[in-house]
Design an enzyme around this catalytic site. Structure first.
Site, PDB file in Angstrom:
ATOM      1  N   SER A  63      68.082   7.595 -87.344  1.00  0.00           N
ATOM      2  CA  SER A  63      68.804   8.352 -86.312  1.00  0.00           C
ATOM      3  C   SER A  63      70.078   9.032 -86.468  1.00  0.00           C
ATOM      4  CB  SER A  63      68.646   7.799 -85.053  1.00  0.00           C
ATOM      5  OG  SER A  63      69.352   6.690 -84.943  1.00  0.00           O
ATOM      6  N   TRP A  84      56.988  27.020 -94.885  1.00  0.00           N
ATOM      7  CA  TRP A  84      58.114  26.315 -94.189  1.00  0.00           C
ATOM      8  C   TRP A  84      57.754  25.950 -92.822  1.00  0.00           C
ATOM      9  CZ3 TRP A  84      62.623  28.284 -97.449  1.00  0.00           C
ATOM     10  CH2 TRP A  84      63.786  27.565 -97.199  1.00  0.00           C
ATOM     11  N   HIS A  87      57.239  22.822 -90.877  1.00  0.00           N
ATOM     12  CA  HIS A  87      58.446  21.817 -90.756  1.00  0.00           C
ATOM     13  C   HIS A  87      59.083  22.109 -89.274  1.00  0.00           C
ATOM     14  CE1 HIS A  87      58.323  20.125 -94.457  1.00  0.00           C
ATOM     15  NE2 HIS A  87      57.956  21.235 -95.002  1.00  0.00           N
ATOM     16  N   SER A 104      61.130  40.583 -86.556  1.00  0.00           N
ATOM     17  CA  SER A 104      59.925  40.809 -86.265  1.00  0.00           C
ATOM     18  C   SER A 104      59.696  42.726 -86.323  1.00  0.00           C
ATOM     19  CB  SER A 104      59.677  40.947 -84.811  1.00  0.00           C
ATOM     20  OG  SER A 104      58.314  41.437 -84.392  1.00  0.00           O
ATOM     21  N   ARG A 202      59.124  19.274-100.439  1.00  0.00           N
ATOM     22  CA  ARG A 202      58.994  20.811-101.044  1.00  0.00           C
ATOM     23  C   ARG A 202      59.547  20.584-102.348  1.00  0.00           C
ATOM     24  NH1 ARG A 202      54.513  22.753 -98.724  1.00  0.00           N
ATOM     25  NH2 ARG A 202      54.590  22.699 -96.412  1.00  0.00           N
TER      26      ARG A 202
END
Length: 237
Positions: A63, A84, A87, A104, A202
């Site tokens: 934490s 990716w 994640h 976009s 990764r």
């Protein structure tokens, strides 16, 4: 210290912003006892804080590593982005601390770019299905597939341009673009713990080569921002 690392043929990872530092981790843990530490006069961690950070990581007390964060800008082929993305779309406390905003083509029509492996970068199907790919295929075949992919991309770009010229909405015209190899840009805000989890998954050899290259860049940029934690996690302290 560099804030941008080039990856593959046209991609990059850029560190946009950071929250916290190595000391933030130690102080997040010390708050349990209403304590706070400070850096030494030379700007380094005290020995006590170094030991505390190492203890927290070695014992799985994660934490405190979620109170620090980084924002990366990434430019990568779409298939890397979708790996990716895993994640940023889960239900654990690690992944909940991920922010993701992607460009976009509903709204922008910037020049499209595509990842095209060179002749020597085409890999064979592996014997072990747990591995994504095997050894490079022979150059003759690689050259053929590189040229075929270039032609495929060209055809898609021409159809895309024609649709745009005929007044088709960008959100539909983009269907003509070969998607998987097209470069996309996004910003990823992630806690330090989330970034370290990403790297743990990764960087190993069983991850796809292309995303491993991006993970190496994230690793180096993380090292710049959290040098002691980096050394603890990657065994270089």
């Amino acid at each position: 210290m560099t804030s941008k690392i080039n990856v593959l043929d046209k991609g990059y990872v850029r560190l946009v912003d950071t929250l916290g530092n190595d000391l933030s981790i130690a102080n997040a843990a010390r708050v349990s006892y209403d304590k706070e530490s400070r850096l030494r006069e030379d700007g380094s961690l005290t020995i006590a804080d170094q030991r505390l950070i190492k203890f927290l990581w070695d014992e799985g007390h994660t934490s405190p590593f979620r109170h620090s964060a980084m924002t990366f800008e990434v430019y990568a082929p779409l298939f890397v982005a979708r790996q990716w993305w895993k994640h940023a779309v889960a239900s654990t406390h690690v992944d909940d601390q991920n922010g993701w905003n992607e460009s976009s083509r509903r709204y922008i029509t910037e020049n499209e770019e595509f990842y095209i492996p060179s002749a020597g970068e085409w890999r064979s199907k592996p014997e072990n299905s747990k591995q994504g790919s095997g050894e490079p295929i022979i150059d003759g075949k690689g050259q053929y597939f590189s040229m075929a992919l270039e032609n495929y991309v060209k055809d898609g770009e021409e159809l895309y341009s024609r649709a745009m010229e005929e007044g088709v909405a960008p959100e539909l015209a983009r269907l003509f673009l070969p998607a998987y190899g097209m470069y996309v840009r996004w910003r990823w805000t992630v806690s330090l713990h989330g970034a370290l989890t990403f790297l743990g998954q990764r960087l190993p050899n069983d991850a796809q080569f292309e995303i491993r290259e991006y993970a190496q860049a994230v690793k180096e940029l993380t090292k710049n921002s959290f040098p002691y934690t980096y050394n603890v996690v990657f065994g270089e302290y």
